[in-house]
Write an enzyme that holds these catalytic residues in place. Structure first.
Site, short mmCIF file in Angstrom:
data_model
loop_
_atom_site.label_atom_id
_atom_site.label_comp_id
_atom_site.label_asym_id
_atom_site.label_seq_id
_atom_site.Cartn_x
_atom_site.Cartn_y
_atom_site.Cartn_z
N SER A 55 -49.90 109.70 -24.42
CA SER A 55 -50.30 108.96 -23.22
C SER A 55 -49.51 107.68 -23.05
O SER A 55 -48.30 107.70 -22.87
CB SER A 55 -51.81 108.70 -23.27
OG SER A 55 -52.30 108.22 -22.06
N ASP A 75 -48.54 106.21 -16.22
CA ASP A 75 -48.25 106.05 -17.64
C ASP A 75 -47.49 107.27 -18.15
O ASP A 75 -47.07 108.13 -17.36
CB ASP A 75 -49.54 105.81 -18.45
CG ASP A 75 -50.44 107.02 -18.49
OD1 ASP A 75 -50.33 107.88 -17.60
OD2 ASP A 75 -51.28 107.12 -19.41
N ASP A 101 -48.00 110.10 -19.62
CA ASP A 101 -48.37 111.48 -19.28
C ASP A 101 -48.97 111.58 -17.88
O ASP A 101 -49.49 112.63 -17.50
CB ASP A 101 -49.31 112.07 -20.33
CG ASP A 101 -50.69 111.42 -20.33
OD1 ASP A 101 -50.81 110.27 -19.88
OD2 ASP A 101 -51.64 112.07 -20.79
N ASP A 155 -51.59 110.49 -16.32
CA ASP A 155 -53.01 110.64 -15.99
C ASP A 155 -53.65 109.29 -15.66
O ASP A 155 -54.85 109.19 -15.44
CB ASP A 155 -53.77 111.34 -17.12
CG ASP A 155 -53.83 110.53 -18.41
OD1 ASP A 155 -53.18 109.47 -18.50
OD2 ASP A 155 -54.54 110.96 -19.35
#
Length: 447
Positions: free
Chosen positions: A102, A243, A245, A247
């Site tokens: 992440s 960010d 990834d 999400d």
């Protein structure tokens, strides 16, 4: 069983050290495959990743584990986490895997698992997988003629781009709208600029040149300053920061002012309530969301349901309360009409739709309430310190001093040996003094 592998959002750690090693990834894949096999059909798993160098280490290890158990593997390449969740459902896969840490730096990596419905796994299901991985059982390997196969889905990006575009209201476009999009040198570096451009926007893409080591490096949702500066430099109408990834979403208005997840949720909640789309008569947010958001929702005659920190808990509460909007101040925004998990790009399109519909500037549309002063401080200490009588007494005294004019939240970090001390209220001086007092007491006890 005490969980050692799985944390609040899958498995995460420093790459090439436990638990983020090829050996552990192999064992987890084999354990997950054994847990997910259901029936005699040909089983399949989709695997996506972000742009970290260590993805080249983890991806083949996972692939080998699934193949050994007779599961076919569909490799997606670099794609956002919500894309993996969507394609797990779309491809009728038995499970999905996202390789990402992440918003963490490139040295870290992680493994997130999704069920056939595209949803993240429950604590109980993860515990079963962890138990199987610890046992290292090898009695259900596939025979040579029934090994799985690996293939690459060449149109994965195109599928997700079209899916995201379809969430933007028909009849609207972004013609003449200039937007900066910061992709954090991460998973959305191709899809985010493409979606915005195809909807008509003039796109200024930044942090779209991943090299395996620059993901989240002074860019993206956790470092939105780069995006804010670019908005001013290019005189853009708005800025979007995702960010690693994708999400998570943080935005900026045309003045370069930061717009956090609380303001974004307030706008989506208000807009969807007016159009009759909001379910559950409210939204779900975590204990970290500002009290200003709660008060704003009250003025709209809507409810704010609070959960512990973590988008998993947000999703669970959304299901329990019948809500279709929820999220976190940090920018995870879940809209269950579109996705089973946070999707920064889809959330951004909902905000841009509100701006276009209202035909006003971003700053006028996206600032719905004035946040209360909120002070957060982290103290290095174990969670046991919170059980000491002296600490309990100081916290109780602080609650009395707030006298209903604010909130106090003291909690253990889920990922680090830290105590997080947060206070917010109408009186900033009082809030700051209370945090300093509690932090000082915890440091003294922990010494």
């Amino acid at each position: 069983m005490t969980r050692k592998l799985f944390g609040t959002d899958g498995i995460r750690g420093c790459a090439n050290t436990e638990p983020m090693t090829a050996e552990t990834a192999l064992r987890v894949a084999m354990a997950a495959a054994s847990q997910f096999r259901r029936g005699e059909h040909r089983h399949r798993v989709v695997i996506g990743k972000d742009t970290r160098l260590s993805g080249y280490l983890i991806e083949p290890a996972l692939t080998a584990g699934f193949i050994a158990k007779g599961m076919d593997v569909i490799l997606l390449g670099p794609l956002p986490t919500p894309a993996v969740a969507m394609l797990t459902r779309s491809l009728r896969a038995d499970m999905g895997v996202m390789i990402s840490a992440s918003h963490n730096p490139y040295q870290d990596n992680g493994i997130k698992l999704f069920g056939p419905d595209g949803g993240k796994l429950s604590d109980e299901f993860e515990a079963k997988i962890e138990a199987r991985a610890a046992e290292g059982a090898t009695d259900d390997h596939a025979p040579p003629g029934e090994l799985g196969r690996a293939s690459r889905l060449d149109d994965a990006i195109g599928r997700y781009v079209e899916y995201v575009k379809a969430t933007f209201p028909s009849g609207l476009n972004l013609d003449g709208f200039k937007v900066v999009v910061d992709c954090a040198n991460g998973a959305a570096y191709k899809v985010a600029p493409t979606v915005l451009w195809e909807l008509g926007a003039e796109v200024i893409p930044i942090a779209v040149h991943p090299d395996g080591k620059n993901i989240n490096a002074r860019c993206g949702a956790t470092h939105p300053e780069l995006m804010q500066e670019a908005v001013l430099m290019h005189q853009a109408d708005a800025g979007i920061a995702l960010d690693g990834d994708a999400d998570r979403l943080i935005m900026a208005d045309e003045k370069g002012h930061r717009i956090d997840g609380d303001q974004l949720m307030a706008l989506i909640g208000q807009s969807w309530a007016k159009s009759g789309r909001l379910r559950g008569n409210g939204i779900v947010a975590t204990v970290m969301s500002n009290l200003g958001l709660e008060r704003f929702m009250q003025t709209q005659k809507l409810e704010l349901h609070r959960t512990p920190v973590g988008d998993r808990y947000v999703v669970e509460a959304m299901r329990a309360k019948g809500c279709n909007v929820g999220g976190e101040q940090s920018g995870h925004i879940v809209m269950s009409d579109y996705s089973t998990t946070g999707d920064g790009l889809i959330a951004a399109l909902q905000i841009l739709a509100c701006i276009r519909e209202q035909k006003r500037k971003t700053s006028e549309v996206c600032t719905l309430f004035k946040p209360l002063p909120q002070i957060l401080s982290n103290v290095k200490a174990s969670g046991d310190v919170l059980q000491k009588a002296s600490i309990k007494s100081i916290i109780e005294q602080a609650e009395k001093k707030l006298n209903g004019s604010g909130r106090l939240l003291i909690r253990k970090s889920g990922t680090e040996p830290l105590i997080r001390v947060m206070a917010e209220g109408d009186d900033e001086k009082l809030v700051r003094a209370l945090v300093d007092e509690i932090v000082g007491a915890i440091r003294k006890e922990a010494a």
